[in-house]
Design an enzyme around this catalytic site. Structure first.
Site, PDB file in Angstrom:
ATOM      1  N   HIS A   1       9.162   2.337  11.635  1.00 46.08           N
ATOM      2  CA  HIS A   1       9.824   1.408  12.593  1.00 46.08           C
ATOM      3  C   HIS A   1       9.010   0.718  13.291  1.00 46.08           C
ATOM      4  O   HIS A   1       9.456  -0.379  14.066  1.00 46.08           O
ATOM      5  CB  HIS A   1      10.537   2.546  13.636  1.00 46.08           C
TER       6      HIS A   1
ATOM      7  N   GLU B   1      17.469  -1.335  -6.626  1.00 46.10           N
ATOM      8  CA  GLU B   1      16.611  -0.556  -5.615  1.00 46.10           C
ATOM      9  C   GLU B   1      16.026   0.444  -6.510  1.00 46.10           C
ATOM     10  O   GLU B   1      15.168   1.100  -6.107  1.00 46.10           O
ATOM     11  CB  GLU B   1      17.587   0.202  -4.709  1.00 46.10           C
TER      12      GLU B   1
ATOM     13  N   ASP C   1      13.354   0.389  -1.090  1.00 46.33           N
ATOM     14  CA  ASP C   1      13.528   1.416  -1.869  1.00 46.33           C
ATOM     15  C   ASP C   1      12.887   1.129  -3.286  1.00 46.33           C
ATOM     16  O   ASP C   1      12.404   2.059  -3.893  1.00 46.33           O
ATOM     17  CB  ASP C   1      14.873   1.661  -2.201  1.00 46.33           C
TER      18      ASP C   1
ATOM     19  N   CYS D   1      16.508  -8.687   0.334  1.00 51.39           N
ATOM     20  CA  CYS D   1      17.037  -8.293   1.766  1.00 51.39           C
ATOM     21  C   CYS D   1      16.262  -7.302   2.106  1.00 51.39           C
ATOM     22  O   CYS D   1      16.640  -6.732   3.304  1.00 51.39           O
ATOM     23  CB  CYS D   1      18.494  -7.852   1.505  1.00 51.39           C
TER      24      CYS D   1
END
Length: 550
Positions: free
Chosen positions: A184, A411, A435, A482
């Site tokens: 984060h 992924e 991922d 993305c």
């Protein structure tokens, strides 16, 4: 001579200034004998309620990814299961602070054992626990320091509640000893446009007020530099900001090769107030935030309204909608999925539709109805697709609902290796580098000690991206990225050289990526891609490209 520290650059940019270190949370005192359990229960309940309220306040004041992260944290603080665990411990004789600590520790161990997305959230529990315990003790929770002048913030790690509310006019850069590219701290630093280095061993040994320079691209931190060197870095940083501010136009190389630049969003609120000039559209619309913290799935009309609101922002652009990315690693109560020994490898993403097909069908119907109300070019993609038959069945389902453009996320390595077969049945691919890194390098995204393996510069990951892009070029179909890698301006020309046609990121990343692409011809991008691939690991790849561009 200055001390040179090395970490992982996760948010590009240069900065120089004095260090201010984050203070640790208040220590937990020795346990005491409880004489009034009702009072302890009231103290603990107030601590959780106050923590939840404060996190909700911060979420309301934030936008985009910061809002989503803080909102999720407030939900954790208000979880009735957590409260029940605290009350049970108080009944067994624990005082409020220790009941809080022990309950949070138990939940942390549970999340770590589940793996995947939930294991990533385990670290967030520590911050919520520290805040609640501070309230229970009647002590203030240490916040971001304020030395009275701009500074480089150094910490063991930073909680979302602190990172999301940083003032870029005061905080010049972030340096943490822990954390990785998908933490984060990294995500929010990029959204704020702050240079950031994580996983930087020895950072906390640098004394307050020591002048340091920070390179958020290379991950280098130089401690104890003189004023002449610091001034030089500030001048370079100012020149870079001026260069980026002057950039405009669509994404393209210097010889005109197009690379669409797009944004990632979680709801229409993320688009409000955003400058959409020269933005090709939304490359990732994460719809799961509509489903979180609910006892029942959102109905058709509610979904139509939410999607329509977002689609109207792009009357002449592309919006790529990801269907619900949830499952055992992101449990939603209404799904009723059983516990799994390893949720990261279990029922998640598209696999949920095996047992609950109506969830996907309702969502596709809602997307189709919302699309009919706008002129936006709506594409739909599924997460966690592993085989061609899965991709084929999803595409058929999308088209059955009247949506013309169907794609899948790449992924897992199995999907990347079979990209050509996938493109026989779908219209586009979008690579989720977060991922794909985790599964390719067999490195859990929440394990800080393995952050280097999750670096998107890993040549093995770049090799898989190259294969997907080549398949797209041969099929004449789009292959985009993305994941967090899309926002790295040093990596952008490498990705373009590998054949990537779309890059989707936080809006803050667009100017730097646009300017970076404009600095190279397509042939030069292809040369940089070859340089990066011909290396042994992420650090070597990044260094080789820096050398080749200097």
């Amino acid at each position: 001579m200055p001390d040179v520290l090395r970490g992982i650059g996760v948010s590009p940019g240069l900065a120089a200034g004095p260090v201010a270190r984050m203070s640790p949370p208040p220590p937990l005192p020795d346990a005491r004998t409880v004489t009034d359990p009702e009072r302890e229960t009231a103290t603990a309940a107030h601590a959780l309620e106050a923590t939840e309220a404060r996190l909700r306040e911060r979420a309301a004041a934030a936008a985009g990814e910061a809002h989503d992260i803080l909102d999720a944290q407030s939900m954790i603080a208000g979880d009735p299961t957590l409260r029940d665990g605290v009350i049970a411990r108080i009944k067994d004789g624990a005082d409020a602070p220790h009941a809080l600590r022990d309950t949070f520790d138990e939940h942390r161990r549970t999340l770590e054992g589940l793996g995947g997305y939930l294991a990533e959230r385990a670290a967030d529990l520590d911050d919520i626990a520290h805040r609640a315990i501070a309230v229970a003790l009647g002590l203030p929770m240490p916040g971001v320091p304020d030395p009275g002048h701009p500074f480089v913030l150094v910490a063991d790690d930073l909680a979302p509640a602190d990172t999301a509310t940083l003032d870029p006019d005061r905080v010049l850069a972030l340096v943490t000893e822990r954390g990785g590219p998908t933490s984060h701290t990294a995500i929010l630093a990029r959204s704020l446009g702050l240079p950031a280095v994580v996983g930087c061993a020895g950072a906390l040994d640098v004394a307050d007020e020591t002048t340091v320079t920070v390179d958020g691209t290379t991950g280098q931190v130089r401690a104890g530099v003189d004023e002449e060197e610091a001034a030089g870095v500030r001048e370079r940083a100012a020149d870079e900001r001026a260069r980026l501010a002057g950039g405009s136009g669509p994404g393209r190389t210097s010889d005109g090769h197009a690379v669409d630049l797009m944004v990632n969003i979680g709801s229409a609120a993320d688009l409000a107030g955003m400058d959409l000039t020269d933005v090709a559209g939304v490359g990732l619309f994460r719809t799961e935030f509509l489903f979180l913290d609910r006892h029942d799935a959102p109905g058709l009309e509610e979904q139509v309204a939410a999607y329509s609101e977002a689609f109207r922002f792009f009357s002449a652009g592309t919006i790529v909608v990801r269907t619900l990315d949830a499952g055992a690693d992101k449990p939603l109560q209404f799904l009723g999925l059983p516990d799994e020994p390893n949720p990261a490898l279990g029922v998640r993403g598209l696999r949920v539709a095996r047992d609950r097909p109506e969830i996907l069908d309702t969502q596709l119907e809602a997307i189709a109805l919302a699309s009919a109300n706008t002129s936006a070019d709506v594409w739909v993609m599924a997460p966690m697709v592993s085989t061609q038959p899965e991709a084929d069945a999803f595409a058929a389902r999308v088209r059955h609902h009247g949506l013309p453009t169907a794609g899948v996320m790449i992924e897992v390595p199995a999907a990347a290796l079979r990209a050509r077969r996938f493109l026989d049945v779908v219209d586009f691919l979008s690579i989720g580098t977060n991922d794909l890194s985790q599964y390719t390098l067999a490195a859990d995204r929440q394990t800080g000690d393995l952050a280097d393996l999750l670096d998107p510069w890993q040549p093995a990951l770049l090799e898989l991206i190259k294969g997907c892009a080549a398949a797209g070029q041969d099929a004449g179909k789009s292959v985009g990225i993305c994941g967090e890698a899309a926002a790295d301006p040093l990596l952008a020309p490498v990705l373009a050289g590998l054949g990537i046609t779309k890059l989707s990121m936080s809006p803050r990343g667009l100017p730097a990526v646009r300017a970076s692409l404009a600095g190279y011809t397509l042939a030069e991008c292809e040369r940089l891609a070859a340089v990066a691939l011909d290396t042994g690991d992420a650090a070597e790849a990044r260094a080789a490209v820096i050398d080749a561009t200097s």
